[in-house]
Design a protein around this motif. Structure first.
Motif, short mmCIF file in Angstrom:
data_model
loop_
_atom_site.label_atom_id
_atom_site.label_comp_id
_atom_site.label_asym_id
_atom_site.label_seq_id
_atom_site.Cartn_x
_atom_site.Cartn_y
_atom_site.Cartn_z
N ALA A 8 0.84 -1.20 0.00
CA ALA A 8 0.00 0.00 0.00
C ALA A 8 0.88 1.25 0.00
N PRO A 9 0.40 2.33 -0.59
CA PRO A 9 1.16 3.57 -0.58
C PRO A 9 1.09 4.30 0.76
N CYS A 10 0.32 3.79 1.71
CA CYS A 10 0.12 4.46 2.99
C CYS A 10 1.38 4.39 3.85
N THR A 11 1.64 5.47 4.58
CA THR A 11 2.77 5.54 5.50
C THR A 11 2.29 6.07 6.84
N PRO A 12 2.97 5.73 7.94
CA PRO A 12 2.56 6.26 9.25
C PRO A 12 2.54 7.78 9.29
N ALA A 13 3.58 8.42 8.72
CA ALA A 13 3.66 9.88 8.77
C ALA A 13 2.58 10.54 7.93
N GLY A 14 2.25 9.93 6.79
CA GLY A 14 1.30 10.55 5.90
C GLY A 14 -0.16 10.21 6.15
N ARG A 179 -8.53 5.82 3.57
CA ARG A 179 -8.90 7.00 2.78
C ARG A 179 -8.72 6.69 1.30
N GLY A 180 -9.70 7.10 0.50
CA GLY A 180 -9.55 6.96 -0.95
C GLY A 180 -9.52 5.54 -1.44
N GLY A 181 -10.33 4.67 -0.85
CA GLY A 181 -10.38 3.28 -1.30
C GLY A 181 -9.29 2.44 -0.69
N GLY A 182 -8.99 1.30 -1.30
CA GLY A 182 -7.98 0.38 -0.78
C GLY A 182 -7.39 -0.42 -1.90
N GLY A 183 -6.81 -1.55 -1.54
CA GLY A 183 -6.15 -2.38 -2.53
C GLY A 183 -7.11 -3.37 -3.18
N THR A 199 -19.30 -20.39 0.95
CA THR A 199 -19.93 -19.08 0.76
C THR A 199 -18.93 -18.00 1.13
N VAL A 200 -18.93 -16.92 0.38
CA VAL A 200 -18.07 -15.78 0.68
C VAL A 200 -18.89 -14.72 1.39
N ARG A 201 -18.40 -14.27 2.53
CA ARG A 201 -19.12 -13.27 3.32
C ARG A 201 -18.29 -11.98 3.37
N PRO A 202 -18.68 -10.94 2.64
CA PRO A 202 -17.94 -9.67 2.70
C PRO A 202 -18.26 -8.91 3.98
N VAL A 203 -17.24 -8.26 4.52
CA VAL A 203 -17.38 -7.41 5.71
C VAL A 203 -16.68 -6.09 5.46
N ARG A 204 -17.38 -5.00 5.71
CA ARG A 204 -16.81 -3.67 5.54
C ARG A 204 -16.47 -3.08 6.91
N ILE A 205 -15.23 -2.61 7.06
CA ILE A 205 -14.78 -2.00 8.31
C ILE A 205 -14.39 -0.55 8.04
N THR A 206 -14.96 0.36 8.82
CA THR A 206 -14.59 1.77 8.74
C THR A 206 -14.41 2.31 10.15
N TYR A 207 -13.53 3.27 10.27
CA TYR A 207 -13.28 3.94 11.55
C TYR A 207 -13.56 5.42 11.37
N ARG A 208 -14.37 5.95 12.27
CA ARG A 208 -14.75 7.36 12.19
C ARG A 208 -14.49 8.05 13.52
N GLY A 219 -7.75 8.41 11.12
CA GLY A 219 -6.41 7.96 10.74
C GLY A 219 -5.62 7.38 11.87
N ALA A 220 -6.01 7.65 13.11
CA ALA A 220 -5.25 7.18 14.25
C ALA A 220 -5.17 5.65 14.31
N VAL A 221 -6.17 4.96 13.79
CA VAL A 221 -6.18 3.50 13.88
C VAL A 221 -5.38 2.84 12.75
N ALA A 222 -5.00 3.60 11.73
CA ALA A 222 -4.29 3.02 10.59
C ALA A 222 -2.95 2.44 11.04
N PHE A 223 -2.74 1.16 10.76
CA PHE A 223 -1.51 0.47 11.11
C PHE A 223 -0.83 0.10 9.80
N VAL A 224 -0.05 1.03 9.28
CA VAL A 224 0.43 0.91 7.89
C VAL A 224 1.95 1.02 7.84
#
Length: 299
Positions: A8-14, A179-183, A199-208, A219-224
């Motif tokens: 992923a292009p995500c970084t802790p600082a960014g 942010r801005g989608g994912g992989g 069976t495939v069970r999709p699960v969506r996780i968001t943090y607000r 962004g505080a929960v992002a572990f990237v």
């Protein structure tokens, strides 16, 4: 790191930043102690929990997993989107749970609603606190640096699914900040679902930053990236007002005629939602071009 692995292009600082209210050091330290104590309690109780029957074991696992995010100061809201009359438990042929991946918190969040055997990279076995818990909890560890190990991993997951068990996987292959989608969802693990008739069970996780889901992504929960676990833990307990939203979506039958790539795209589109379908396709195409011929089944 091997060049074919999803990154992923995500970084802790960014990406891992909190712009809302902040807890003081003392309340944050108390939350950190309570959360770590609850995780350690889970590690210690695993041998005893294994002696219980399947029903009591699942209920106890859900209660513990539900308590972990709250112990770290994160509110949890679960919503289930199922067709009328659909079952919430794993079907006879097994169930492959697939979710987007943002944080280490994703694992207890999914376990609180759909407990199962999680697929994880082997490095997690060495993590403090979470590593021993994952190992004792029956995690399927995958060596993501060895492409030749992929077919055996797919067969192992298919075997578990055929037994009627539930397998949890984060098929993006890496964590994203949210942010801005994912992989793109790597298709290999979906082959296991097809082979097992699961069976495939999709699960969506968001943090607000608010309980209603209308605030900015937390962004505080992002572990990237190369973010240390200790730094991520401290960032989470310091951030006030975090809410995790877990959406359990309608199941998708694993249709062998569609193929694993089509199944992966369907699951990815379900997790993103209708508004982000085009972006999901663009991400999938770009990721496939960058990572061919390899596929990943782990986070």
């Amino acid at each position: 790191m091997t060049g074919w692995l999803p990154v992923a292009p995500c970084t802790p600082a960014g990406c891992a930043r909190h712009t809302g209210a902040v807890r003081g050091p003392l309340p944050a330290a108390l939350l950190l102690l309570s959360g770590c104590a609850l995780v350690l309690l889970g590690v210690a109780c695993v041998p005893l929990v294994r002696l219980l029957g399947a029903g009591p074991r699942r209920r106890l696992t859900r209660r513990w997993a539900r308590a972990v995010p709250r112990a770290f100061g994160v509110r949890v809201i679960v919503r289930t989107h199922l067709p009328s009359g659909a079952r919430g438990s794993a079907p006879d042929g097994g169930e492959l749970v697939v979710a987007n991946h943002i944080s280490w918190l994703d694992i207890p969040l999914v376990a609180s609603v759909l407990p199962g055997r999680t697929v994880a990279k082997r490095e997690i076995r060495c993590w403090p606190l979470l590593g021993p818990l994952a190992a004792r909890g029956g995690t399927l560890f995958i060596d993501r640096d060895r492409l030749r190990a992929l077919p055996a991993a797919v067969r192992e997951i298919a075997t578990v699914l055929r037994s009627g068990s539930r397998v949890v996987v984060f098929p993006e292959g890496s964590t994203w900040c949210g942010r801005g989608g994912g992989g793109a969802f790597r298709p290999a693990v979906f082959q296991a679902a097809i082979d097992a008739g699961a069976t495939v069970r999709p699960v969506r996780i968001t943090y607000r930053t608010d309980p209603h889901g209308s605030g900015p992504t937390a962004g505080a929960v992002a572990f990237v990236g190369a973010d240390p676990l200790a730094a991520s833990l401290w960032r989470v307990v310091r951030a006030a007002g975090l809410t995790a939203h877990v959406d359990v979506l309608a199941p998708i039958p694993a249709d062998a005629e569609d193929g694993r790539r089509a199944l992966a795209r369907r699951a990815r589109a379900a997790v993103l939602g209708p508004g982000d379908l085009l972006r999901a396709r663009q991400t999938a195409v770009a990721s496939d071009r960058a990572n061919r011929p390899a596929e990943s089944v782990h986070h």
